[in-house]
Structures are given as C-alpha cells and as structure tokens.
Design a protein around this motif. Structure first.
Motif: not given
Length: 633
Positions: A179-185, A191-207
C-alpha cells in the motif's frame, strides 16, 4: 608455520590496491522525522564492522541511558552527535559517515527530517548520486516524505530507494508494504521519479539490510546493501562536455603559466582545442600538470594545472571548455531557488552569488511562482520565506558561463550570499538564460562622463542623505543645494516624497517595495552623476543592504553617505506631516521606526547629530567636506 614478512607485505599491498580501486557511491538518507534514518546508518556502520571496541562500549552505555536497555543497541547514537539531537531524539545537522564493503566505498549523509531544517537536507543532497527515502510503515507517506522526494527530483538525483522501515512494528505485513509503495508511486510519477526501488526494512532489527530476511518471505528483491553495491551510477560528469572553472592562475616563475582547477565534467588531453569563457578565446592544451607528473588524459573530479599553447588573458572564474561545445554565456536567467534565509527574500535586493569559482552581484528581479511541494501547485508570489521553493528571474552584474542544471550540476548551480552577514541565504539551479540578455548591449557614446565633467567645471557626486522621517534630511539637503547653486555647481535634488508622485508612484511601503524604491532611485542618481551633476538624494533608505548597493553601483569616489541622526522621540515630536500619529493609530502600516525597522549606517562618510548640530552648521560641514574631497573648489 612461519609466514614471511614479504608475503604479509604482498597481502597488505594487494588489499590496499583492491580497496583503492573500488568505486564510490555517495548517497543520502532522508524522510520525515523519526523514520529511522540515523538508526539505519548506525546499523550499516555496525554491520560493516566499522565500530571500534571503545565505540561499542560507549554505545552500549549510551543505549542504556537512552532507555533501550534490554532492547538492544540504539544505533542512531552512532550518528546523532549533537547534544541537542540526542536530547530530542532527532537529527538537526547533516552528519556524514564513511564505510566500505567488499564491493564498494560509501559516503552517506544523514539529513534532518524536520521541515525547519529543509535547507540542511538540500546541502546534504547537493553532491550525492542516490537517495534513500525512509518511510515509517506505521505512518505511510507524510508531508515531509513528499517534500524531500520533490527536492531529490529537483536536485537531479536519478537513483531513489524507497525504504519502508519499521516493518517489525506492523508484523512484517506485505499489505502495508504494498500500500505504501503504491501510494508513493503515484506521487513519484508526478515528479519524475518513476524508477525508484522499494525495499521492506527494519533498520533496528536488521531485516533486509545486508541480506534478505526470513521475516519477509514474500519479498524477492535485493537487500539494501546489495542494491547499494550493485546500482549502476551513470557517470554523467564524465559523459558531459569538458568543463574546468579556473580557481587559480599558477605562475611560480616567468617560465611557467598554467591554470589550476578541478575538472567538473568531461575529459581533456594534450592537443585538445580549448575555448575560454566568457571571452570566447581559443587555444590548445599543451600540458596537464599534477604533483605526480604530467598526464595524458584527465577526467571529472581531477584537480590539475593546464598550460596552453597560446598566451591568453585568463582569470579566476573563467571556464575552460572543449572548443566545439562550450557553455553558454549570459547575465539573466530563470532559476529554481530554495530559500534558506531566516528573513524573507526581497526582490531586487543585491546578493553575492557564487557560481563555479566566480562571485558576482545578483538580484532576484522577479519571483514567478512558488511551489507547494505537497500538491505541486504553483502559486503566484512576490517573495520566498524560509525553506520555500520558487521559480524566479535572476540578473547578474556581468555575463557568466553556465550550463542548464539538468545538463551539468556544477556549472548550472549557484548559492546566494547575504552581503552583510556572509550567510548563505539561497541555493539555485539554472533552468535557462533569458533571451533578452542576448539582445541588450551597451551603446557607446562620444560625450561621456569625463566630457560632462569638463563642461561643468566640478566633479560629479551623489550626496545620499539617510535618516528617519522627520530627521531633517530634506531641510539640510535643500540648504546644501542652495549653497552649491550659489557657488555655480550643477545640482539636482531627489526627494523621497517627490519621486513617489511619478517614477515610483506604483510602489507602496512594504519591505519589498522599499527595496525596489531605492533600486530605481540609485539607477537615476547614477545616470545623473554620469551627466556630471552633484545629486542630492534625500531618502529614508532604511536598509543597510540597499545603501551599500548604491555605494557600489555609483562608485566609492562619487558616493557620499550622510547620516542625519535624530532620536525617534525627537522625530516623532516634530512629525511635520502627521505620519507618526497615523502610524501610532494603526492607519499607516510599515512605517519606519514604528512597525518597520531602520538600520543605521555603521560607517557613514558624514554623521550629523541633529541634537547638537543646526541645519546651517550641517550644510557648512558638508560643503567643507566636498571641498576637501576635491568635488568643488
């Protein structure tokens, strides 16, 4: 087993050579406050084994103090160095960190998330190749996410990672991520940022940070570090035409004359034809000199000294370019400006502008519109406030070489500097030059200022009277003109009220209108001085910046600043026109001394204190000053 010292030395040499030849990626982390930017960078440093034992011990202690005891390490503390940041749990300044992996070296800028520090984010993003935009998976796309994404697009950053962070707090939900990826897309497309790469993360846990996580079996893409290691950064600077702004004319002795600077784009070799801008003169590269010896070829990012086959007049700020594809030269532009000053931008106020290695005087002549980064709506405006972004027309005091920002970030960008404080108040990106700048040229005349001066029998001058309303400026100026006229001098008195009946009748009394009022008057006085007159200009002229600009335009040898110093209480008591009473009743807004500031001159040429000096004595003192200066005999 014994290991020879030669083998160890060979291993060390091979290791150093391998790391020295790694490519480097500069990237930025940005997003809304508390999205986990500092935690992400701290975790990257930790996973890269770049945290020393003493730092780790300190981190464990600081983590306990910050309330994460029993929950693991607070990796953000590795990055948030300012005391205020640690106390508030936010990033204020731009923090640069360096780390390396087996495949690449990295420089990462951790930028502030708060809207009030947008200017810091622009600073951090100005030199990077990739942006990691973090989003808290619990909050989704926020205003600041959109703001930073728009700035990333504006600054020409082509590679973007949407890091949907803190997925551990939403049970690693694929639905939330999608849902977040679709909203951001949807927003990114605008604004011309069509080529972004979406990655699911937990920086705190290291995922999904250094390797794919078992907690997100539904995700098949790369981990963040895998993507950063493998992303193909197009070397736009290397592919662009050769450009080298000259920083220094290198003349150690009579036998050597070279031009030193950093190549910002393209490549150059001995024998290449070169064009020098803005003069347009051409020559050929003779040598490319460095501390380590001459080079056969030099490319973007390399600092060199170039010698030419011909003697050409070249100065700091000139640009060496490839002969058949040079930058354009102009003095008027359309540019996108991010305003960084605490005080609002005022049209026509002069600023110092640094573009490349040259510093010129610049004025924002006309703000065309400002941009609402949330809606991308363009709104008409006459000014820009802190952190606002607008498209404006700009005028420089001389032609400069440039490329549009989309083609060359180095020769198409500039900063605006306050002339009095030396603080950076704006950052800009040139869109294009204004066509009229190519069609306007100075017309030569036979009867010049020197001829006018000989005819009139005295030197031209501009006597600039400044002070509060009711200080006595016009009275003293009138008396001075009367005495000069009696001496046979050719004069003209410009009074603040009189010019508002005609020349400046369209202007009010806002700060912006006051700036424009004085700009027009300055141009008129300059023309009158060129005609050989002694001009007496009596204006409140409340701002130091405009008075300084008037002195610079007219010239130190002709400009005389006269500060008619009167206490506000005395001027208000005189109130010859009843203006102070109206201002006190709220009937007259933006009145100097009441609800609009007056900035007294710091070093006037003549200081008249009306509490101890009469009008007659003041006029005599000014006439004596002009005689001593040689303006009149």
């Amino acid at each position: 087993m014994t290991v020879s010292s030669d083998l160890i030395a060979d291993d060390i040499e091979a290791y150093l050579e391998r790391h020295a030849n790694k490519s480097m990626l500069r990237f930025i982390t940005c997003g809304s406050v508390d999205d986990g930017k500092s935690t992400l960078i701290g975790r990257l440093l930790y996973e890269s084994k770049l945290v020393f034992d003493d730092q780790l011990t300190a981190l464990e202690a600081d983590s306990r103090k910050s309330g994460t005891q029993g929950e693991g390490l607070d990796f953000a503390l590795l990055v948030d160095g300012l005391a205020a940041e640690r106390e508030q749990g936010i990033t204020i300044d731009v923090a640069y960190r360096y780390f390396t992996t087996e495949r690449r070296k990295f420089v990462v800028a951790d930028t502030p998330g708060h809207e009030q520090y947008t200017r810091n984010m622009v600073t951090g993003a100005s030199t990077v190749d990739l942006a990691v935009i973090l989003v808290d998976s619990r909050k989704g796309i926020l205003t600041q996410t959109r703001r930073h994404s728009y700035l990333v697009s504006l600054l020409g950053i082509k590679h973007v990672v949407l890091a949907v962070n803190k997925l551990d707090l939403v049970d690693y939900s694929q639905e939330v991520f999608d849902a977040i990826t679709a909203d951001y897309a949807e927003f990114a497309h605008e604004i011309g940022l069509d080529g972004f790469v979406a990655i699911p993360l937990s920086a705190y846990m290291g995922d999904n940070l250094t390797e794919r996580s078992a907690n997100t079996p539904w995700y098949s893409g790369p981990s963040l570090i895998e993507h950063l290691e493998s992303v193909d950064i197009d070397d736009a600077a290397a592919a662009a035409p050769f450009r080298m702004p000259v920083q220094w004319v290198n003349r150690p002795d009579l036998d050597f004359r070279g031009f030193s600077g950093q190549i910002v784009s393209g490549t150059v070799s001995p024998g290449d034809p070169i064009r020098v801008l803005p003069s347009g003169k051409t020559s050929t590269v003779e040598r490319i000199v460095t501390m380590g010896g001459d080079l056969d070829v030099a490319g973007a990012g390399r600092s060199v000294t170039i010698t030419l086959a011909d003697e050409i007049d070249i100065s700091r700020g000139d640009v060496l370019s490839i002969a058949d594809n040079p930058p354009a030269v102009a003095d008027q532009f359309e540019a996108c400006i991010v305003w960084m000053g605490e005080a609002p931008m005022l049209p026509e106020r002069p600023f110092l502008c640094q573009i490349g290695t040259v510093t010129v005087t610049a004025r924002i002549t006309k703000p065309k519109h400002k941009i609402n980064v949330n809606t991308l709506e363009k709104t008409a405006t006459t000014t820009l406030a802190l952190n606002e972004i607008g498209v404006c027309n700009l005028s420089f005091d001389r032609p400069v070489p440039f490329d549009p920002y989309v083609g060359n970030r180095d020769t198409g960008s500039f900063i605006l500097i306050d002339r009095l404080t030396n603080g950076t108040v704006g950052a800009g990106m040139i869109t294009h030059s204004l066509r009229r700048s190519d069609n306007i040229h100075w017309q030569s005349v036979d009867v010049d200022e020197a001829a006018h001066t000989r005819l009139k029998g005295h030197q031209p001058a501009v006597l600039w009277f400044t002070g509060l309303s009711g200080s006595g400026k016009s009275t003293i100026a009138n008396d001075v003109e009367r005495q000069l006229h009696a001496l046979g001098a050719h004069t003209y008195l410009l009074d603040g009220d009189n010019v508002r009946h005609g020349l400046n009748r369209d202007l009010g009394f806002t700060a912006a209108d006051r700036v424009e009022n004085i700009r027009r008057v300055t141009e008129v006085t300059r023309l009158m001085a060129d005609a050989g007159l002694i001009v007496l200009a009596s204006f409140i002229s409340p701002f130091e910046a405009e008075r300084h600009a008037a002195r610079e335009l007219i010239g130190e040898d002709q400009f005389v600043e006269i500060f008619v110093d009167t206490a506000l209480a005395v001027a208000e008591e005189r109130d010859p026109k009843g203006l102070y009473k109206k201002a006190r009743r709220g009937e007259l807004v933006n009145f100097t001394g009441i609800d609009s500031p007056y900035e007294p001159p710091q070093n006037p040429d003549i200081h008249i204190d009306t509490s101890v000096t009469t009008t007659e004595d003041a006029a005599i003192a000014i006439i004596d000053y002009l005689r001593a200066r040689g303006t009149i005999s």
